[in-house]
Design a protein around this motif. Structure first.
Motif, PDB file in Angstrom:
ATOM      1  N   ILE A   1      47.554  83.029 -36.173  1.00  0.00           N
ATOM      2  CA  ILE A   1      47.287  82.309 -37.420  1.00  0.00           C
ATOM      3  C   ILE A   1      48.535  82.343 -38.290  1.00  0.00           C
ATOM      4  CG2 ILE A   1      45.931  82.376 -39.553  1.00  0.00           C
ATOM      5  CD1 ILE A   1      43.583  83.413 -37.882  1.00  0.00           C
ATOM      6  N   PHE A   2      49.196  83.495 -38.322  1.00  0.00           N
ATOM      7  CA  PHE A   2      50.478  83.650 -39.009  1.00  0.00           C
ATOM      8  C   PHE A   2      51.499  82.647 -38.460  1.00  0.00           C
ATOM      9  CE2 PHE A   2      54.558  85.689 -37.936  1.00  0.00           C
ATOM     10  CZ  PHE A   2      55.128  85.904 -39.177  1.00  0.00           C
ATOM     11  N   MET A   3      51.550  82.506 -37.128  1.00  0.00           N
ATOM     12  CA  MET A   3      52.478  81.572 -36.499  1.00  0.00           C
ATOM     13  C   MET A   3      52.169  80.132 -36.882  1.00  0.00           C
ATOM     14  SD  MET A   3      52.244  79.259 -33.708  1.00  0.00           S
ATOM     15  CE  MET A   3      50.988  79.943 -32.639  1.00  0.00           C
ATOM     16  N   MET A   4      50.892  79.760 -36.880  1.00  0.00           N
ATOM     17  CA  MET A   4      50.513  78.392 -37.244  1.00  0.00           C
ATOM     18  C   MET A   4      50.865  78.106 -38.703  1.00  0.00           C
ATOM     19  SD  MET A   4      49.309  76.939 -34.526  1.00  0.00           S
ATOM     20  CE  MET A   4      48.424  75.497 -35.149  1.00  0.00           C
ATOM     21  N   ALA A   5      50.707  79.095 -39.572  1.00  0.00           N
ATOM     22  CA  ALA A   5      51.067  78.919 -40.983  1.00  0.00           C
ATOM     23  C   ALA A   5      52.563  78.645 -41.127  1.00  0.00           C
ATOM     24  CB  ALA A   5      50.670  80.157 -41.782  1.00  0.00           C
ATOM     25  N   ALA A   6      53.386  79.315 -40.308  1.00  0.00           N
ATOM     26  CA  ALA A   6      54.828  79.070 -40.352  1.00  0.00           C
ATOM     27  C   ALA A   6      55.147  77.630 -39.940  1.00  0.00           C
ATOM     28  CB  ALA A   6      55.558  80.062 -39.443  1.00  0.00           C
TER      29      ALA A   6
ATOM     30  N   SER B   1      44.883  83.775 -45.828  1.00  0.00           N
ATOM     31  CA  SER B   1      45.773  83.394 -46.927  1.00  0.00           C
ATOM     32  C   SER B   1      46.944  84.363 -47.030  1.00  0.00           C
ATOM     33  CB  SER B   1      45.004  83.349 -48.252  1.00  0.00           C
ATOM     34  OG  SER B   1      44.607  84.645 -48.668  1.00  0.00           O
ATOM     35  N   LEU B   2      46.674  85.659 -46.825  1.00  0.00           N
ATOM     36  CA  LEU B   2      47.759  86.643 -46.847  1.00  0.00           C
ATOM     37  C   LEU B   2      48.700  86.439 -45.662  1.00  0.00           C
ATOM     38  CD1 LEU B   2      45.745  89.824 -47.890  1.00  0.00           C
ATOM     39  CD2 LEU B   2      47.230  88.437 -49.323  1.00  0.00           C
ATOM     40  N   ALA B   3      48.136  86.070 -44.503  1.00  0.00           N
ATOM     41  CA  ALA B   3      48.979  85.764 -43.341  1.00  0.00           C
ATOM     42  C   ALA B   3      49.868  84.555 -43.626  1.00  0.00           C
ATOM     43  CB  ALA B   3      48.106  85.504 -42.112  1.00  0.00           C
ATOM     44  N   ALA B   4      49.329  83.563 -44.345  1.00  0.00           N
ATOM     45  CA  ALA B   4      50.104  82.367 -44.690  1.00  0.00           C
ATOM     46  C   ALA B   4      51.265  82.719 -45.614  1.00  0.00           C
ATOM     47  CB  ALA B   4      49.205  81.329 -45.346  1.00  0.00           C
ATOM     48  N   ILE B   5      50.981  83.531 -46.625  1.00  0.00           N
ATOM     49  CA  ILE B   5      52.053  83.952 -47.539  1.00  0.00           C
ATOM     50  C   ILE B   5      53.092  84.774 -46.782  1.00  0.00           C
ATOM     51  CG2 ILE B   5      52.576  85.334 -49.593  1.00  0.00           C
ATOM     52  CD1 ILE B   5      49.724  84.606 -50.589  1.00  0.00           C
ATOM     53  N   GLY B   6      52.600  85.654 -45.907  1.00  0.00           N
ATOM     54  CA  GLY B   6      53.524  86.429 -45.077  1.00  0.00           C
ATOM     55  C   GLY B   6      54.372  85.542 -44.184  1.00  0.00           C
TER      56      GLY B   6
END
Length: 299
Positions: free
Chosen positions: A46-51, A203-208
């Protein structure tokens, strides 16, 4: 090898910055585990997709950075909540092994979907000169981003702790974490609370991911694998299920990686292994983590 005071402070600042990024992502692991006793192995992806969302919003669609970042957070929240609804909710009463397999399956799905949609070729994350500008502080060269990341992490930690400890949503989340069956009998809408939990973690993963892209300006389909594993380890070190513990574990892991490699340059190629060594030590010495408590899991 010995480090002089200036070099040590330089590496200390870098370690705190890296640890802050680990902490942001680790909170997502610990929140989901605290409520569902589920290790969401898809969190790193999910973090990767946010990037990727941030990359396309700024580099392809040329949105203003503040608009792109808000959209990234919103879309990532929907992605996290959607994964919970599609992959985890139908298995709510299934054996833990089934849910774990589902989480691993979602992880592989996101990685391969990103490879299919965006190709496996790494893409350069947009540059933010204001964040990459170097400041000279008493002979120490520090990027603005290195100072911003810990401040953002601490601010978000206080906001999250306020939500958990002083709002009706937080009260419901704590009730569900204790016993979601009893909480359901008491009238708490379990599905909604769990969806909110996934949304907050996402949301925290997205900000990260946004901050990670600024610090390490390259986006690829597998970029979430190692950070995801390390942030899971950070959550375990601090005591998975404990928000403060996840942040503490993130800082410990980030500082250990940077300072050990700085002090012993021969360990440079083994930087990723440091996280796993710390994990083994914690599991041997204190299996529940530094701030974790023993809990009886349902089977």
């Amino acid at each position: 090898m010995t480090l002089d005071a200036q070099t040590f402070m330089q590496h200390l600042a870098n370690g705190i910055s890296v640890g802050s990024l680990y902490a942001l992502i680790a909170i997502g692991y610990t929140m989901v585990y605290g409520i569902l006793r589920l290790i969401n192995f898809a969190h790193g992806d999910i973090f990767m997709m946010a990037a990727y969302f941030a990359f396309f919003g700024i580099a392809v669609f040329h949105l203003p950075w503040y608009v792109a970042f808000l959209l990234v957070i919103g879309v990532t929240v929907l992605l996290g909540a959607g994964i919970e609804k599609a992959a985890y909710r139908p298995l709510r009463d299934a054996p833990k092994s089934s849910v774990l397999i589902s989480a691993i399956g979602v992880s592989f799905l996101l990685e391969n979907l990103a490879t299919f949609l965006f190709s496996g070729k790494p893409k350069a994350f947009p540059d933010f000169p204001a964040m990459t500008r170097v400041l000279e502080i008493k002979g120490i060269s520090i990027q603005v981003l290195t100072l911003v990341v810990p401040l953002v992490t601490i601010l978000l930690l206080f906001i999250l702790l306020f939500i958990v400890n002083h709002t009706k949503l937080g009260m419901a989340m704590r009730a569900v974490s204790k016993d979601y069956e009893i909480a359901q009998v008491m009238g708490i809408k379990i599905d909604r609370i769990i969806a909110y939990t996934f949304g907050i973690g996402s949301s925290l993963a997205a900000i990260g991911a946004i901050l990670w892209g600024m610090k390490y300006p390259q986006v690829s389909p597998l970029m979430g694998v190692m950070p995801g594993l390390k942030c899971f380890i950070a959550a375990v070190i601090g005591g998975i299920g404990n928000i403060k513990g996840a942040v503490m574990g993130g800082f410990i892991l980030g500082l250990a990686e940077v300072l050990l490699v700085a002090a012993f340059s021969s360990l440079t190629g083994y930087r990723d292994a440091i996280a796993f060594i710390l994990l083994i030590i914690i599991l041997l010495v204190r299996p529940t983590g530094l701030l974790g408590e023993k809990t009886a899991e349902k089977v």
